[in-house]
Design a protein around this motif. Structure first.
Motif, PDB file in Angstrom:
ATOM      1  N   GLY A 114       0.821  -1.200   0.000  1.00  0.00           N
ATOM      2  CA  GLY A 114       0.000   0.000   0.000  1.00  0.00           C
ATOM      3  C   GLY A 114       0.855   1.250   0.000  1.00  0.00           C
ATOM      4  O   GLY A 114       2.084   1.185  -0.004  1.00  0.00           O
ATOM      5  N   ILE A 115       0.204   2.400   0.022  1.00  0.00           N
ATOM      6  CA  ILE A 115       0.946   3.654  -0.107  1.00  0.00           C
ATOM      7  C   ILE A 115       1.549   4.128   1.207  1.00  0.00           C
ATOM      8  O   ILE A 115       2.492   4.897   1.203  1.00  0.00           O
ATOM      9  CB  ILE A 115       0.082   4.777  -0.737  1.00  0.00           C
ATOM     10  N   GLY A 116       1.014   3.718   2.325  1.00  0.00           N
ATOM     11  CA  GLY A 116       1.564   4.136   3.616  1.00  0.00           C
ATOM     12  C   GLY A 116       1.114   5.526   4.013  1.00  0.00           C
ATOM     13  O   GLY A 116       0.539   6.278   3.223  1.00  0.00           O
ATOM     14  N   GLY A 117       1.396   5.875   5.261  1.00  0.00           N
ATOM     15  CA  GLY A 117       0.923   7.126   5.834  1.00  0.00           C
ATOM     16  C   GLY A 117       1.545   8.374   5.264  1.00  0.00           C
ATOM     17  O   GLY A 117       0.854   9.362   5.020  1.00  0.00           O
ATOM     18  N   VAL A 118       2.858   8.355   5.027  1.00  0.00           N
ATOM     19  CA  VAL A 118       3.532   9.569   4.549  1.00  0.00           C
ATOM     20  C   VAL A 118       3.050   9.937   3.152  1.00  0.00           C
ATOM     21  O   VAL A 118       2.723  11.098   2.885  1.00  0.00           O
ATOM     22  CB  VAL A 118       5.068   9.394   4.589  1.00  0.00           C
ATOM     23  N   VAL A 119       2.974   8.944   2.257  1.00  0.00           N
ATOM     24  CA  VAL A 119       2.484   9.218   0.899  1.00  0.00           C
ATOM     25  C   VAL A 119       1.026   9.664   0.956  1.00  0.00           C
ATOM     26  O   VAL A 119       0.628  10.605   0.261  1.00  0.00           O
ATOM     27  CB  VAL A 119       2.672   7.987  -0.019  1.00  0.00           C
ATOM     28  N   ALA A 120       0.233   9.023   1.798  1.00  0.00           N
ATOM     29  CA  ALA A 120      -1.170   9.415   1.936  1.00  0.00           C
ATOM     30  C   ALA A 120      -1.276  10.855   2.428  1.00  0.00           C
ATOM     31  O   ALA A 120      -2.118  11.630   1.949  1.00  0.00           O
ATOM     32  CB  ALA A 120      -1.902   8.472   2.889  1.00  0.00           C
ATOM     33  N   LEU A 121      -0.437  11.236   3.368  1.00  0.00           N
ATOM     34  CA  LEU A 121      -0.443  12.604   3.887  1.00  0.00           C
ATOM     35  C   LEU A 121      -0.103  13.606   2.788  1.00  0.00           C
ATOM     36  O   LEU A 121      -0.795  14.621   2.622  1.00  0.00           O
ATOM     37  CB  LEU A 121       0.549  12.725   5.043  1.00  0.00           C
TER      38      LEU A 121
END
Length: 151
Positions: A73-80
């Motif tokens: 998945g994209i993870g938190g930092v990329v999502a942010l």
């Protein structure tokens, strides 16, 4: 006399719920920590009380938990970063990742990127984003509870 070796057979398929990782290593899907169950009504209330800041926090936490749980998945930092600069993609990405996580675990996919359509163009019927959030957060909560999370 030469020693005869039986014909090499391909290795058996990985056990259900496992996915190949880098360098041929196997890692169980869902072997990471279980995410948090978030009350849908509370999350909506927090979104409004914080003037949308909770929404950005939500994207970060949800994607970080899914990545830690599945290793994908994209993870938190990329999502942010995406939430801050091209936020309109987030409903589609989040629903897609939740649905993919359900499917990889052998469950029925109840949300997908198409669910994001409730957000946009659904915003034009005013309740669309609420429907999207109820469906996506509900599917995510059901998944977390099925793997041991408590409300």
């Amino acid at each position: 006399m030469s020693e005869q070796h039986p014909a090499q057979q391909p290795p058996p398929p990985p056990p259900y719920g496992h996915a190949p990782q880098a360098h041929g290593q196997m890692q169980p899907l869902g072997a990471g920590p279980v995410g948090e169950v978030r009350g849908t009504g509370v999350a909506i209330l927090l979104y409004f009380v914080t003037f949308g800041i909770y929404g950005i926090y939500y994207w970060f936490k949800v994607h970080e938990e899914m990545k830690r749980h599945t290793g994908q998945g994209i993870g938190g930092v990329v999502a942010l970063v995406l939430a801050l600069f091209v936020g309109i993609v987030m409903p589609y990405l989040t629903s897609s990742e939740v649905g993919t996580m359900q499917e990889r675990a052998g469950r029925k996919r109840t949300v997908s990127a198409v669910t994001g359509l409730w957000y946009l163009p659904g915003i034009f019927i005013l309740v669309g984003p609420f429907i999207w959030f109820v469906k996506t957060n509900g599917a995510l909560n059901e998944y977390w509870e099925s793997v041991g999370a408590r409300r």
